[in-house]
Design a protein around this motif. Structure first.
Motif, PDB file in Angstrom:
ATOM      1  N   HIS A 139       5.160 116.948 -10.748  1.00  0.00           N
ATOM      2  CA  HIS A 139       4.630 118.484 -11.102  1.00  0.00           C
ATOM      3  C   HIS A 139       5.196 120.023 -10.255  1.00  0.00           C
ATOM      4  O   HIS A 139       4.173 119.796  -8.485  1.00  0.00           O
ATOM      5  CB  HIS A 139       2.993 118.872 -11.452  1.00  0.00           C
ATOM      6  N   VAL A 140       5.673 121.121 -10.674  1.00  0.00           N
ATOM      7  CA  VAL A 140       4.998 122.370  -9.873  1.00  0.00           C
ATOM      8  C   VAL A 140       3.950 123.042 -10.198  1.00  0.00           C
ATOM      9  O   VAL A 140       3.920 123.336 -11.415  1.00  0.00           O
ATOM     10  CB  VAL A 140       6.684 123.036  -9.738  1.00  0.00           C
ATOM     11  N   ASN A 141       2.723 122.832  -9.269  1.00  0.00           N
ATOM     12  CA  ASN A 141       1.979 124.258 -10.107  1.00  0.00           C
ATOM     13  C   ASN A 141       1.605 125.272  -9.697  1.00  0.00           C
ATOM     14  O   ASN A 141       1.315 126.152 -10.177  1.00  0.00           O
ATOM     15  CB  ASN A 141       0.682 123.637  -9.035  1.00  0.00           C
ATOM     16  N   SER A 142       2.431 125.791  -8.715  1.00  0.00           N
ATOM     17  CA  SER A 142       2.514 127.160  -7.980  1.00  0.00           C
ATOM     18  C   SER A 142       3.805 127.934  -7.888  1.00  0.00           C
ATOM     19  O   SER A 142       4.470 127.160  -6.671  1.00  0.00           O
ATOM     20  CB  SER A 142       1.393 127.295  -7.239  1.00  0.00           C
ATOM     21  N   VAL A 143       3.757 129.069  -7.520  1.00  0.00           N
ATOM     22  CA  VAL A 143       5.287 129.595  -7.690  1.00  0.00           C
ATOM     23  C   VAL A 143       5.102 131.024  -7.092  1.00  0.00           C
ATOM     24  O   VAL A 143       3.946 131.370  -7.701  1.00  0.00           O
ATOM     25  CB  VAL A 143       6.651 129.795  -8.719  1.00  0.00           C
ATOM     26  N   HIS A 144       4.924 132.190  -6.110  1.00  0.00           N
ATOM     27  CA  HIS A 144       5.465 132.882  -5.331  1.00  0.00           C
ATOM     28  C   HIS A 144       6.343 133.858  -5.379  1.00  0.00           C
ATOM     29  O   HIS A 144       6.672 133.357  -4.647  1.00  0.00           O
ATOM     30  CB  HIS A 144       3.882 132.814  -5.063  1.00  0.00           C
ATOM     31  N   PHE A 145       6.489 135.335  -5.720  1.00  0.00           N
ATOM     32  CA  PHE A 145       7.486 135.709  -4.652  1.00  0.00           C
ATOM     33  C   PHE A 145       7.242 136.223  -3.521  1.00  0.00           C
ATOM     34  O   PHE A 145       6.419 136.545  -3.126  1.00  0.00           O
ATOM     35  CB  PHE A 145       8.179 136.356  -5.567  1.00  0.00           C
TER      36      PHE A 145
ATOM     37  N   HIS B 225       4.927 134.419 -12.004  1.00  0.00           N
ATOM     38  CA  HIS B 225       4.831 135.824 -11.080  1.00  0.00           C
ATOM     39  C   HIS B 225       6.222 136.958 -11.020  1.00  0.00           C
ATOM     40  O   HIS B 225       7.109 136.656 -10.803  1.00  0.00           O
ATOM     41  CB  HIS B 225       4.382 135.340  -9.392  1.00  0.00           C
ATOM     42  N   PHE B 226       5.329 137.960 -10.930  1.00  0.00           N
ATOM     43  CA  PHE B 226       7.028 139.001 -11.165  1.00  0.00           C
ATOM     44  C   PHE B 226       7.396 138.750 -10.089  1.00  0.00           C
ATOM     45  O   PHE B 226       6.446 139.033  -9.144  1.00  0.00           O
ATOM     46  CB  PHE B 226       6.216 140.339 -11.820  1.00  0.00           C
ATOM     47  N   SER B 227       8.288 139.461  -9.156  1.00  0.00           N
ATOM     48  CA  SER B 227       8.697 140.054  -8.550  1.00  0.00           C
ATOM     49  C   SER B 227       8.269 141.551  -8.159  1.00  0.00           C
ATOM     50  O   SER B 227       8.481 142.681  -9.178  1.00  0.00           O
ATOM     51  CB  SER B 227      10.384 140.395  -8.246  1.00  0.00           C
ATOM     52  N   PRO B 228       8.705 142.044  -6.693  1.00  0.00           N
ATOM     53  CA  PRO B 228       7.695 142.982  -6.197  1.00  0.00           C
ATOM     54  C   PRO B 228       8.366 144.286  -6.732  1.00  0.00           C
ATOM     55  O   PRO B 228       7.651 145.258  -7.021  1.00  0.00           O
ATOM     56  CB  PRO B 228       8.263 142.972  -4.344  1.00  0.00           C
ATOM     57  N   ASP B 229      10.038 144.849  -7.641  1.00  0.00           N
ATOM     58  CA  ASP B 229       9.904 145.010  -8.839  1.00  0.00           C
ATOM     59  C   ASP B 229      10.379 145.470  -9.606  1.00  0.00           C
ATOM     60  O   ASP B 229      11.175 145.760 -10.084  1.00  0.00           O
ATOM     61  CB  ASP B 229      11.765 145.388  -7.386  1.00  0.00           C
ATOM     62  N   GLY B 230       9.212 144.055  -9.763  1.00  0.00           N
ATOM     63  CA  GLY B 230       9.352 143.712 -11.351  1.00  0.00           C
ATOM     64  C   GLY B 230      10.472 143.607 -12.942  1.00  0.00           C
ATOM     65  O   GLY B 230      10.340 143.500 -12.963  1.00  0.00           O
ATOM     66  N   SER B 231      12.112 143.565 -11.620  1.00  0.00           N
ATOM     67  CA  SER B 231      12.907 143.158 -12.497  1.00  0.00           C
ATOM     68  C   SER B 231      13.471 141.668 -13.004  1.00  0.00           C
ATOM     69  O   SER B 231      14.215 141.756 -13.086  1.00  0.00           O
ATOM     70  CB  SER B 231      14.355 143.870 -11.319  1.00  0.00           C
ATOM     71  N   HIS B 232      12.652 141.194 -11.778  1.00  0.00           N
ATOM     72  CA  HIS B 232      12.103 139.409 -12.329  1.00  0.00           C
ATOM     73  C   HIS B 232      11.104 138.733 -12.519  1.00  0.00           C
ATOM     74  O   HIS B 232       9.869 139.127 -12.034  1.00  0.00           O
ATOM     75  CB  HIS B 232      13.563 138.603 -11.705  1.00  0.00           C
ATOM     76  N   ILE B 233      11.397 137.486 -12.836  1.00  0.00           N
ATOM     77  CA  ILE B 233      10.046 136.656 -13.152  1.00  0.00           C
ATOM     78  C   ILE B 233      10.670 135.309 -12.712  1.00  0.00           C
ATOM     79  O   ILE B 233      11.592 134.736 -13.847  1.00  0.00           O
ATOM     80  CB  ILE B 233       9.873 136.403 -14.536  1.00  0.00           C
ATOM     81  N   ALA B 234       9.275 134.660 -12.189  1.00  0.00           N
ATOM     82  CA  ALA B 234       9.497 133.578 -11.514  1.00  0.00           C
ATOM     83  C   ALA B 234       8.250 132.679 -12.519  1.00  0.00           C
ATOM     84  O   ALA B 234       7.927 132.661 -12.622  1.00  0.00           O
ATOM     85  CB  ALA B 234       9.290 133.193  -9.600  1.00  0.00           C
ATOM     86  N   SER B 235       9.515 131.158 -12.120  1.00  0.00           N
ATOM     87  CA  SER B 235       8.543 130.606 -13.206  1.00  0.00           C
ATOM     88  C   SER B 235       9.054 128.746 -12.991  1.00  0.00           C
ATOM     89  O   SER B 235       9.544 128.502 -12.101  1.00  0.00           O
ATOM     90  CB  SER B 235       9.053 130.147 -14.586  1.00  0.00           C
ATOM     91  N   GLY B 236       7.254 128.518 -13.129  1.00  0.00           N
ATOM     92  CA  GLY B 236       7.199 126.613 -12.462  1.00  0.00           C
ATOM     93  C   GLY B 236       6.628 126.010 -13.341  1.00  0.00           C
ATOM     94  O   GLY B 236       5.724 126.400 -14.573  1.00  0.00           O
TER      95      GLY B 236
END
Length: 1600
Positions: free
Chosen positions: A1307-1313, A1270-1281
Motif C-alpha cells: 500500500h502507498v499510504n502517503s504522497v506529497h509534492f 495532494h495539489f502541486s504548488p501551482d495548483g495545476s496537478h494532483i498526485a494520488s496514492g
C-alpha cells in the motif's frame, strides 16, 4: 522427584517487531498476541490473547516433571491472530532447553526463581523482541507454600496453639452439659411455642460442634471461657422441673435461648474452620475476635441477671453480626439506586404454634449446621459436588411451602441471621420480575449486615450503571465479589430464602435467573445458605436436577399439622362468634381433616368459608358434599355465597371475580372501580369483596387478589353453563381491554408528570417512577401497562375495535409518554403488534395507522425510552412528512424543530445501527420472538441487543478467544451456541450470558460454523481442519465425525434434522447424511465463480447458493434443477444468504457492502440494495416474522433493515454530491478555491471549495482505494496514492498526466509534492520511501530504507531539501531528499504507530500524530520534544494540518472529533468539534485559517467555521457535542438539546458547518421556533391542548 512439577511463569513480551502484521494502515488495529508453550514439539499450554504490542500476562503453566528431561526443548512461540483467516500466525520464537532455562532461573525445589529475558527471533532469524519468563520447581505440588503459611501461623500464634490442649477437655465437658440442658428444653418445647424453634436450633448447632470437637482439639482459652459462661447461665434449667415454671419465665428464657443460638453459631464457625483457618482469616483482627467473645459472654451474664431478678427483658439481644447501624448517608444513597422490589411480609401467615416442627427443624439444621458427609434421610437428593449450600424445598400447590418459608424467615430474622427473604406471586407481575431478584437480594443483604452494605455500596459508587447491567454481571459485582470480601468478617451463616420461585416471571423470563442460581450461586462463600421453595415445575427441574440438594414436602406428614391447624381455627371461630369451645363435634373436625388430605390451602379456604354466616350449617355443607379436592371446595364455597344473595349480587360479583382472576397484578379499590364502573349501575365493590372472603384476599386499604393460584385455574376451566361464576377468559379479557382503553382515552394528558426541563433525561430525575405513579394514579398506570395483554387474549368485539381506534388517533403520544415515565417504553412495540394482529382483516384504515405507529416506535424507540419530553421535541418533528403520525400530530406541536432532507419524506429502510464491537461482525441471529439480536465478532465477544431500542441487554460476553466465527439461538430461544477460533464450541444462557457448557474435538483449528438441529437436541460444527462433527447436546458426546477435502465454510441443518448442508472453502457444496455418514455432492450447483454461501429453505425443498461472481441461484434439492436466478445485482462475491420464514424470499449479503432481498417466484429484487455498510457484509438473517433483516459487516456494526415492500427506498447515490465510500484524503488548492478528495471507492474528485459544487471526476486509474491526494504548488496537478501500490498524477480536468507509477510492493499510504512541483515523495507499507520525477515518470531517488515497519506518512520540508517520515515502528526520521541519507532520527516518544506528520511552514519544527491519541512537536535540528504530548482525543489521531501562519494545529481522530490546538502553547483553542459519524480521516486549514475542511470514513466532507460573528446565535450553541452513535446533540455543558434519528445523522448540518458533501444528500435544521429546556412545554399549540381536554370531557360525559 516424580511428584514434582515445573511451573513456567510467562510474564510479558517487550515491544515485538511484528513484521508480518500487514493491517491496512487506516484501521490502526493493535494485534492480539499470545504465547504458545511447546515441549518437545507438543503444545502443552498457551496464554490468553491480549490486544497489545507489549502484552503482560503473568500466566502460570504447571508441567508435571515426568514429561520433562534436562534435554527437553521448550519452544515459546509468539502468535498473532489474522483478520482474514482467523488463524494463528507465528511471529517469532524462542527455543531453549529445560536445563539451560533452569540454570538461567536458578531453578531449585522450593526456591524463588530468577526472572530471565529470552530473545525472540522471526522466521528469518532477525531479533523480534524479548520474552520475560520464570521457571521454578515445586515438590509435591505446593508443599513449599503450605510450609510458608504454617511458619506464618507459628510466628504469630505460638502461645495460642500450645495452650489449647490442656483446656480442651474442660471445653468438651462444658459443651456436653449445655447440650443436655438444651435437649431438655427441646423436649418440653413442643408446648412452649416461643422458645422451641430457637432452643432446637441452638441444640442442633452445638450438637454438631460437640461431635466435630472429637476430631479437633484446637480450642482457645477465651472460647472455653465463653462455654463455661454459657454453662453457668444454663443453671436455671436445673431449677425448672415443670412446664408451669418454664412458662412463668418464658419471655426471659426466650431471650437467653436466642442469644445461645448466636453463641452456638459463633462457636461452630470458630471450631469447624479450625484454628489455622481462623488465624489466616482474622490475624489482623484478633483483638476484635476476643472482644466479640467477651461481648457474647457479658450479654449472657446480663440476661441471667434479668432472669434471676424476674425483670422485664428489653432489647437484650447482642449479635456478633450487628456491629454498627446503617448510618452512612453515602452508603444509603448508593443502596437506594438498587431500586429493590418491596418485599412486605406483614400479611403473610406463619405456621401455627406446634405445627410443622419437624420440617422447620430439619431445614433450620441444614441451613445453620455445617454440612458433613452424612446425608439426612429426609433429603430427596444431595449432590456429590456442587451446590450443597442450597436447599430446594418442593411440594404441590397448597401444601404450605410458603407458610413454612415465612416461619423460617421470621425465626432467622429474630436471631439476626436472615439476609434476604424474597417471595413471588404470579398474580403480581410487578413484584415477581426475575430482573429485580439480584438487585433486591443485594439490597436486603446490605440491610442485614453493615459489612455487606459497605462493600455493595462501594460497587455502586464506583459503577452506578451496575444496577442496570445484565443479571449475570449484577450477580458477580453485587453479590459474589462483595460477599467474598466480607467472608472473614462474618462468623456464621447468613440465610437467603426465595419462596415460590416457580411464580417468579414466566418460564422464558426466569431462565437466566435459574441458570445463575444453579451454576453461579454455589460459588458464594460458605456462610451464605439458601432456601428455595417451589412447585416441582419442569424448567426448575431442568436447571436444579442433579445440581442442588432437594427436600420434598410429603402430604402424609402434613396430616397431623393440618389437624392442629383446623382445631385451632375452629376454636378461634367459636370464640369470635360466642359459640363456645365445643360448638363442633370431634367427628366433624376429623371429617374436615380427612377431606383436607394434608393440603393447608384446602383447610385454609374451608375455614374462611366456615367463618361466615351460619358456620355450623357450612360445616354440614362441607361434610355432606365431601369436596375432597380443591375444585370441589371452591364449588361449595361459591355456591353458598351466591345462594345467600339475590340475582343482583350474582350480576355484581361476576365482573369482580373476572377482574381479579384475569388481572395482571393485584388491584387496589380505585383500579377495580375504574375497570368495573363504566356505563353500569353496579353494586358496591367493597360489599361484594366482603362476601368472597373464602377465595379473595382483600382489606379496605389493601390490594385485592385471589388467595391462591389454583382458584384461577379452577374458575376459568368451568363451562359457563354449569356455574354462574364461571369466567370465560376471552370475554373477560375483552371487557377488561375495553375498560382499559376507556381509562386511557379519558385520563391521558400532555406532560402528566409536570416535567420541568427537557435537558434532563428520565434516569436523572429523582424518584421519577414514584412521582409518575402518584401523578397518573393506579387505574391509568394499570391501563397503560396492560391493555394490550388483555387484547391479546380477547375475543373479537366491535366495541373494542372502535375504542382502539379512538385511543390511537387521540392519545397515542400521551400513552408513549406514560410508558416512558413508567420505564415501560420497551412494551410499546409488542403492544402495537398485538393490536395489529387484532385488527388485520377487520379495519384496513386502522391497520395502516397501526403499521405507521409501529414504524414510529421502531424508529424512535431509544429516545422514547430515555426522555418523555423528547417524544414531542425529537421524535415527532423528525417523523417523515408522509407518515400518518406526522400528519396527525405535527400541526399540534408547532414550536419544535423543522428540517429539510431528501431522507425525510418516508420511513427509512434502515431501522437502527448497533455499535459496540471492536472488530468485524462475523455472525448475527434473531431470537425466537424477534425482540433480541445476538452478534459475534472477531473481537472475541458475543453481544445480545434489544432489537428495537438498540440497547445492549447482555454482554459483551468475552470468550477469551481471538475470534467468534459463528453463533445461533437455540430453537426455544433460551440458549446461544458459538464456534470459536480455538476449536471451542460453547453454549450460553441467552438471558444472562452465563456459560452453560463447552466442548471441543481433538482438532486444533478454528470452528467456522455451528448450528442447532431443529429439535435443539443436537449440534453440528464445521472446522478449518476439514472436519464436520455432530454432537449430542445433553451429554456433549460426539455422535458422528467426517473428514472432508477442504476447510468447512458453513454447515446448516435441513428442517427435518436428517441432512446437513455443507459448504467448503474451495466452493463445493454437499449434503451430509449423518445416520449413514455419507456425503452427496451437489454437482448441479454451478456459477462462474466459487460458491461462497448456501442455505436450505424452511421446508427443505430448495437450496440457494451465492457465488464469488456476485450471482445467486435457487435450486430444487430433489431434482437439482434451477428454480430461480441467477439473481444479479451484487458487484462482488455473495458471502451470506438466508431464507425468509415463509420460504418466499431470500436475503443476501456481499463483499460489495450491500444487502439485497429477492422474491423467488418472480426473481425480482424487492428490497435493496442496502449499501450503507462501509465494508463487506459477512452475515444476514431474517427476523422470525420476516419483516426485518439484520446484517453484520467488517465495519464492526450490525444494521437492522425494514424490508416491507411499501416502505420508502432511500434516494440513490449522486456522484455529483459526494463519494460513495470512505473519504480517505483531501487537500486545498494553493489558491483555496478548489478541494480534491480521494476515496476508498478508488476515485479522485474535484470540488469548488465555497459551495462544494462538483467540478470534475471521478478520476479513475487506480484499482483500489485512494489513500492520499495532494495539489502541486501551482495548483495545476494532483498526485494520488493508492492501496494498489501505485501513484498517479492528474491535471485538474481529470486527465492522467503520469502513471500509474509502480515500484512499491505494498500500500502507498502517503504522497506529497516537493515545493518545486517536479518531484513527489511517497511512503509505503513496504517500509520504504521513494522520490518520483514528474517529467520522467519514474523513480528519481530511493527507495530509502531504515524503517522496520510500514511508512504511514511523509512530507517535504518547505525548502524541499528534507523529507520527514513516520512509521508503524513508532519512530520519526529525517532524510536528505536528494541522497536518501538519514539526517536525523530515529526519534522515539510515541507509544504506538505514527499515523500523520507535517513540517511547520518555517521548516524548523515537525508535528506528529499517533495511535497513542497524542500530538508531539519536535525540533528538527536537535530532535528534541518542543511541545506535547498534546492530549484530549480518546482514540487514534488519524490526521493533522498546520495552519499557513504556523500558529495553529488541527487534528482529526478515530473518536470522530476535530480539535484545534495552539502551536505555541499546546492549549486547546477549539473543540472537540463533532459532526462526522465515523473516523475523521483528513483535515485541512483554509488559507486564512478561518475554516477547516475534513474528510471521513462516513463518506462525507465537511467545512467547519472557526470564527463566528457576534450576531450569530443558535439554540444549539457554536460547538455542540454530537454523539453520532447515540444521536444526542448536547450543549458544551452536557445538556441534552435534541436527538437525531439514525437515517438523518450522516450529512446533518450543525451550527459550525458551512458546507457538507454527501452522495445521498444532506439534512438542514430550522431552529427558529425550537423551544427546549425549561420552556419545552410551550411546544404544544394551546388551542390544541384545550381541544384535547374538551374531547376528553365529552368522552367522559358520553360514558356516564
Amino acid at each position: 522427584m516424580s511428584s514434582s512439577i515445573y511451573t513456567l511463569l510467562v510474564r510479558s513480551v517487550d515491544a515485538p517487531r511484528v513484521h508480518q502484521w500487514k493491517h491496512p494502515w487506516l484501521h490502526f488495529k493493535t494485534p492480539k498476541l499470545c504465547i504458545a508453550i511447546f515441549l518437545d514439539g507438543v503444545l502443552v499450554d498457551r496464554t490468553p490473547a491480549k490486544r497489545s504490542l507489549s502484552p503482560k500476562w503473568d500466566y502460570l503453566s504447571n508441567i508435571p516433571s515426568e514429561k520433562i528431561l534436562p534435554t527437553s526443548l521448550f519452544s515459546l512461540q509468539l502468535f498473532q491472530h489474522s483478520r482474514l483467516s482467523c488463524k494463528n500466525i507465528c511471529l517469532s520464537v524462542s527455543d531453549i532447553t529445560v536445563e539451560a532455562l533452569s540454570e538461567a532461573c536458578l531453578c531449585r525445589p522450593g526456591k524463588t526463581a530468577n526472572t530471565v529475558n529470552l530473545e525472540l527471533r522471526d522466521s528469518n532469524g532477525t531479533p523480534a523482541g524479548t520474552l520475560t519468563v520464570e521457571l521454578s520447581m515445586d515438590n509435591q505440588a505446593a508443599v513449599t507454600a503450605l510450609e510458608q503459611v504454617q511458619d506464618l501461623i507459628r510466628d504469630h500464634n505460638t502461645e495460642l496453639l500450645t495452650a489449647s490442649a490442656p483446656i480442651s477437655s474442660d471445653f468438651e465437658v462444658a459443651l456436653g452439659a449445655i447440650t443436655e440442658k438444651l435437649e431438655l428444653i427441646v423436649h418440653l418445647g413442643d408446648t412452649i411455642a416461643m422458645i422451641h424453634p430457637y432452643a432446637n436450633m441452638a441444640w442442633k448447632v452445638l450438637s454438631a460442634v460437640y461431635k466435630a470437637h472429637k476430631k479437633q482439639q484446637d480450642i482457645n482459652g477465651k472460647l472455653c471461657s465463653l462455654v463455661q459462661t454459657m454453662l453457668h447461665v444454663y443453671s436455671f434449667v436445673e431449677d425448672i422441673n415443670s412446664l408451669d415454671k418454664i412458662k412463668a419465665v418464658e419471655e426471659k428464657a426466650l431471650a437467653i435461648v436466642r442469644q445461645t443460638v448466636e453463641c452456638a453459631l459463633f462457636i461452630q464457625e470458630y471450631t469447624q474452620n479450625g484454628f489455622c483457618d481462623q488465624v489466616l482469616r482474622s490475624i489482623s483482627n484478633w483483638d476484635d475476635v476476643e472482644q466479640t467473645i467477651n461481648n457474647l459472654s457479658g450479654k449472657l451474664i446480663e440476661l441471667k441477671g434479668y432472669l434471676d431478678g424476674s425483670l422485664t427483658v428489653q432489647a437484650l439481644f447482642l449479635s456478633a453480626t450487628v456491629l454498627q447501624t446503617l448510618h452512612d448517608l453515602v452508603r444509603e444513597e448508593a443502596l437506594r439506586k438498587l431500586s429493590p422490589v418491596d418485599m412486605n411480609a406483614s400479611s403473610r401467615s406463619l405456621c401455627l404454634a406446634g405445627t410443622r416442627c419437624q420440617i422447620t427443624d430439619d431445614i433450620a439444621e441444614w441451613l445453620t449446621v455445617r454440612q458433613s458427609d452424612d446425608i439426612p434421610k429426609w433429603l430427596a437428593f444431595c449432590p456429590d459436588h456442587g451446590a450443597r449450600n442450597i436447599l430446594w424445598f418442593t411440594g404441590v400447590a397448597g401444601s404450605g411451602k410458603s407458610t413454612i418459608a415465612t416461619t423460617l424467615s421470621e425465626s432467622f430474622r429474630q436471631v439476626h441471621r436472615l439476609g434476604a427473604f424474597l417471595f413471588f406471586d404470579r398474580n403480581d407481575s410487578t413484584k415477581s420480575d426475575p430482573d429485580g431478584v439480584i438487585r433486591t437480594m443485594a439490597y436486603l443483604l446490605a440491610l442485614s449486615n453493615p459489612h455487606i452494605a459497605t462493600e455493595i455500596s462501594r460497587v455502586i459508587v464506583r459503577d452506578p450503571a451496575i444496577v442496570n447491567a445484565p443479571i449475570n454481571t449484577q450477580f458477580s459485582k453485587l453479590l459474589l465479589e462483595p460477599l467474598c470480601l466480607v467472608e472473614p468478617l462474618i462468623p456464621g451463616p447468613i440465610i437467603i430464602i426465595l419462596d415460590a420461585l416457580d411464580e417468579c416471571g414466566s418460564r422464558q423470563s426466569r431462565c437466566a435467573l435459574l441458570s445463575i442460581i444453579s451454576s453461579e450461586f454455589p460459588r458464594l462463600p460458605h456462610f451464605v445458605r439458601i432456601l428455595i421453595t417451589s412447585r416441582p415445575e419442569a424448567d426448575l427441574m431442568d436447571h436444579f436436577h442433579n445440581h442442588i440438594s432437594r427436600m420434598n414436602l410429603d402430604l402424609e406428614t402434613s396430616a397431623d399439622d393440618v389437624q392442629l391447624f383446623i382445631h385451632h381455627e375452629i376454636a378461634q371461630i367459636g370464640s369470635r362468634k360466642g359459640l363456645g369451645s365445643t360448638w363442633v363435634k370431634q367427628n366433624d373436625i376429623s371429617a374436615l381433616v380427612k377431606l383436607a388430605n394434608g393440603l393447608f390451602i384446602w383447610a385454609s379456604t374451608a375455614l374462611k368459608f366456615i367463618d361466615g354466616f351460619q358456620p355450623k350449617e357450612k360445616i354440614k355443607t362441607l361434610i355432606s358434599g365431601k369436596p375432597t379436592y380443591l375444585n370441589d371446595l371452591y364449588d361449595v364455597a361459591l355456591q353458598n355465597a351466591y345462594l345467600l344473595h339475590d340475582e343482583s349480587f350474582t350480576r355484581a360479583a361476576h365482573p369482580v371475580l373476572t377482574c381479579l382472576v384475569l388481572a395482571k397484578i393485584p388491584m387496589d379499590a380505585e383500579t377495580l372501580d375504574a375497570l368495573l364502573g363504566f356505563g353500569t349501575q353496579r353494586a358496591d365493590t367493597a360489599e361484594v369483596l366482603k362476601h368472597l372472603g373464602c377465595v379473595v384476599q382483600w382489606g379496605p386499604d389493601n390490594h385485592a387478589c385471589i388467595l391462591h393460584a389454583s382458584f384461577a385455574d379452577y374458575i376459568t376451566a368451568i363451562h359457563p353453563s354449569k356455574q354462574p361464576w364461571a369466567v370465560n377468559p376471552a370475554i373477560g379479557h375483552c371487557s377488561l381491554a375495553v375498560q382499559c382503553l376507556h381509562v386511557l382515552t379519558n385520563q391521558l394528558r400532555f406532560n402528566m408528570c409536570s416535567f420541568t426541563d427537557s435537558h434532563v433525561l428520565n434516569d436523572d430525575v429523582p424518584d421519577l417512577f414514584n412521582r409518575a405513579t402518584i401523578a397518573m394514579k393506579s387505574p391509568l398506570v394499570y391501563a397503560s401497562c396492560f391493555w394490550f395483554d388483555h387484547m391479546r387474549e380477547a375475543g373479537f368485539d366491535p366495541e373494542l375495535l372502535a375504542m382502539l381506534k379512538i385511543f390511537l388517533q387521540t392519545k397515542f403520544l400521551f400513552w408513549l409518554e406514560a410508558l416512558s415515565l413508567l420505564d415501560r417504553a420497551s412494551g410499546a412495540l409488542p403492544a402495537l403488534r398485538i393490536a395489529l394482529n387484532y385488527v388485520k382483516g377487520r379495519d384496513d384504515d386502522l391497520q395502516r395507522l397501526i403499521e405507521d405507529l409501529i414504524n414510529f416506535v421502531a424508529a424512535f424507540g431509544p429516545v422514547i425510552a430515555q426522555s418523555a419530553p423528547h417524544i414531542y421535541l425529537s421524535a415527532l418533528p423528525f417523523a417523515p412528512s408522509s407518515s400518518r403520525v406526522g400528519r396527525i400530530w405535527n400541526p399540534c406541536f408547532p414550536d419544535t424543530v423543522k428540517f429539510e432532507s431528501p431522507m425525510g419524506i418516508n420511513w427509512p429502510r434502515l431501522q437502527t445501527i448497533l455499535y459496540g464491537h471492536q472488530d468485524d461482525v462475523t455472525s448475527v441471529d434473531f431470537s425466537l420472538d424477534g425482540d433480541r439480536i445476538a452478534s459475534a465478532s472477531k473481537d472475541g465477544t458475543i453481544r445480545i441487543w434489544d432489537a428495537h431500542t438498540a440497547e445492549l441487554v447482555t454482554g459483551p460476553i468475552d470468550e477469551n478467544v481471538q475470534c467468534v466465527n459463528s453463533i445461533q439461538f437455540s430453537p426455544d430461544g433460551t440458549k446461544i451456541i458459538s464456534g470459536t477460533d480455538i476449536s471451542l464450541i460453547q453454549i450460553w444462557d441467552a438471558q444472562s450470558g452465563t456459560l452453560v457448557v463447552e466442548f471441543q474435538d481433538d482438532h486444533i483449528e478454528s470452528v467456522r460454523s455451528v448450528c442447532f438441529s431443529p429439535n435443539g437436541k443436537q449440534v453440528v460444527s464445521g472446522s478449518a481442519n476439514k472436519t464436520i462433527c455432530l454432537w449430542e447436546l445433553a451429554t456433549c458426546r460426539l455422535v458422528r465425525k467426517l473428514k472432508l477435502t477442504d476447510e468447512i465454510q458453513s454447515v446448516n441443518f435441513s428442517s427435518n434434522g436428517k441432512e446437513i448442508l455443507v459448504v467448503l472453502k474451495d466452493g463445493g457444496a454437499s449434503m451430509w447424511h449423518p445416520t449413514r455418514n455419507t456425503l452427496s455432492t451437489l454437482n448441479y450447483i454451478q456459477h462462474h465463480g466459487s460458491v461462497l454461501s448456501a442455505q436450505i429453505s424452511p421446508d427443505s425443498t430448495l437450496v440457494a447458493s451465492g457465488a464469488e461472481d456476485g450471482t445467486i441461484c435457487v435450486w430444487s434439492l430433489s431434482s437439482g434443477s434451477l428454480i430461480a436466478g441467477p439473481f444479479q445485482k451484487h458487484t462482488q462475491g455473495v458471502t451470506s444468504l438466508d431464507f425468509a420464514p415463509n420460504g418466499k424470499h431470500i436475503a443476501s449479503g456481499s463483499n460489495d457492502g450491500a444487502v439485497c432481498v429477492w422474491d423467488i417466484a418472480s426473481s425480482n429484487l424487492i428490497a435493496g440494495p442496502f449499501d450503507v455498510h462501509t465494508d463487506r457484509v459477512r452475515c444476514v438473517h431474517f427476523s422470525p416474522d420476516g419483516s426485518r433483516v439484520a446484517s453484520g459487516a467488517n465495519d464492526n456494526t450490525v444494521r437492522i433493515w425494514n424490508i416491507q415492500t411499501d416502505v420508502y427506498h432511500p434516494p440513490p447515490y449522486n456522484p455529483a454530491q459526494g463519494h460513495k465510500n470512505w473519504v480517505q484524503s483531501i487537500d486545498f488548492s494553493p489558491d483555496g478555491l478548489q478541494i480534491v478528495s480521494g476515496s476508498k471507492d478508488g476515485g479522485v474528485r474535484l470540488w469548488e471549495s465555497r459551495t462544494s459544487t462538483f467540478q470534475a471526476g471521478p478520476f479513475n486509474g487506480h484499482t483500489d482505494g485512494v489513500t492520499s491526494v495532494h495539489f502541486s504548488p501551482d495548483g495545476s496537478h494532483i498526485a494520488s496514492g493508492s492501496s494498489d501500490g501505485t501513484l498517479c498524477v492528474w491535471n485538474t480536468s481529470g486527465e492522467l498526466k503520469c502513471g500509474p507509477l509502480k515500484g512499491h510492493t505494498d500500500h502507498v499510504n502517503s504522497v506529497h509534492f516537493a515545493p518545486d512541483g517536479l518531484r513527489i515523495v511517497s511512503g509505503s507499507d513496504d517500509c520504504t520511501i521513494c522520490i518520483w520525477s514528474i517529467h520522467q515518470g519514474k523513480l528519481a531517488a530511493g527507495p530509502f530504507r531504515g524503517h522496520i515497519e510500514g511508512v504511514t506518512c511523509v512530507d517535504f520540508s518547505p525548502d524541499g531539501t528534507q523529507i520527514v517520515s513516520g512509521s508503524r515502528d513508532r519512530t520519526i526520521r529525517i532524510w536528505d531528499s536528494q541522497t536518501g541519507a538519514l539526517i536525523a532520527g530515529p526519534w522515539e516518544g510515541h507509544e504506538k504507530l505514527i499515523s500523520t506528520i507535517q513540517f511547520f511552514p518555517n521548516g524548523k519544527q515537525v508535528v506528529s500524530g499517533s495511535a497513542d491519541n497524542a500530538l508531539r512537536v519536535w525540533d528538527v535540528e536537535s530532535g528534541g520534544l518542543i511541545a506535547g504530548p498534546l492530549q484530549g482525543h480518546t482514540d487514534c489521531i488519524r490526521c493533522l494540518h498546520v495552519s499557513f501562519d504556523g500558529r495553529k494545529i488541527v487534528s482529526g481522530s478515530d473518536d470522530r472529533s476535530i480539535r484545534v490546538w495552539s502551536a505555541e502553547t499546546g492549549s486547546l483553542i477549539a473543540g472537540p468539534i463533532y459532526g462526522h459519524t465515523l473516523q475523521v480521516s483528513w483535515v485541512h486549514f483554509s488559507r486564512d485559517g478561518k475554516q477547516i475542511t475534513s474528510g471521513s470514513l462516513d463518506a462525507t466532507m465537511r467545512v467547519f467555521q472557526l470564527d463566528f460573528s457576534p450576531d450569530q446565535e443558535n439554540p444549539l450553541g457554536d460547538y455542540p457535542q454530537y454523539d453520532t452513535h447515540d444521536g444526542w446533540i448536547q450543549s458544551s455543558t452536557g445538556k441534552r438539546l435534541l436527538w437525531v434519528p439514525i437515517w438523518l445523522r450522516e450529512g446533518l448540518y450543525l451550527p459550525h458547518n458551512t458546507l457538507i458533501t454527501r452522495a445521498r444528500g444532506v439534512t438542514k435544521l430550522e431552529l427558529a421556533n425550537f423551544v427546549h429546556g425549561t420552556e419545552w412545554q410551550k411546544c404544544i399549540d394551546p388551542e390544541f391542548l384545550k381541544t384535547v381536554n374538551n374531547s376528553d370531557k365529552q368522552i367522559q360525559d358520553n360514558d356516564s
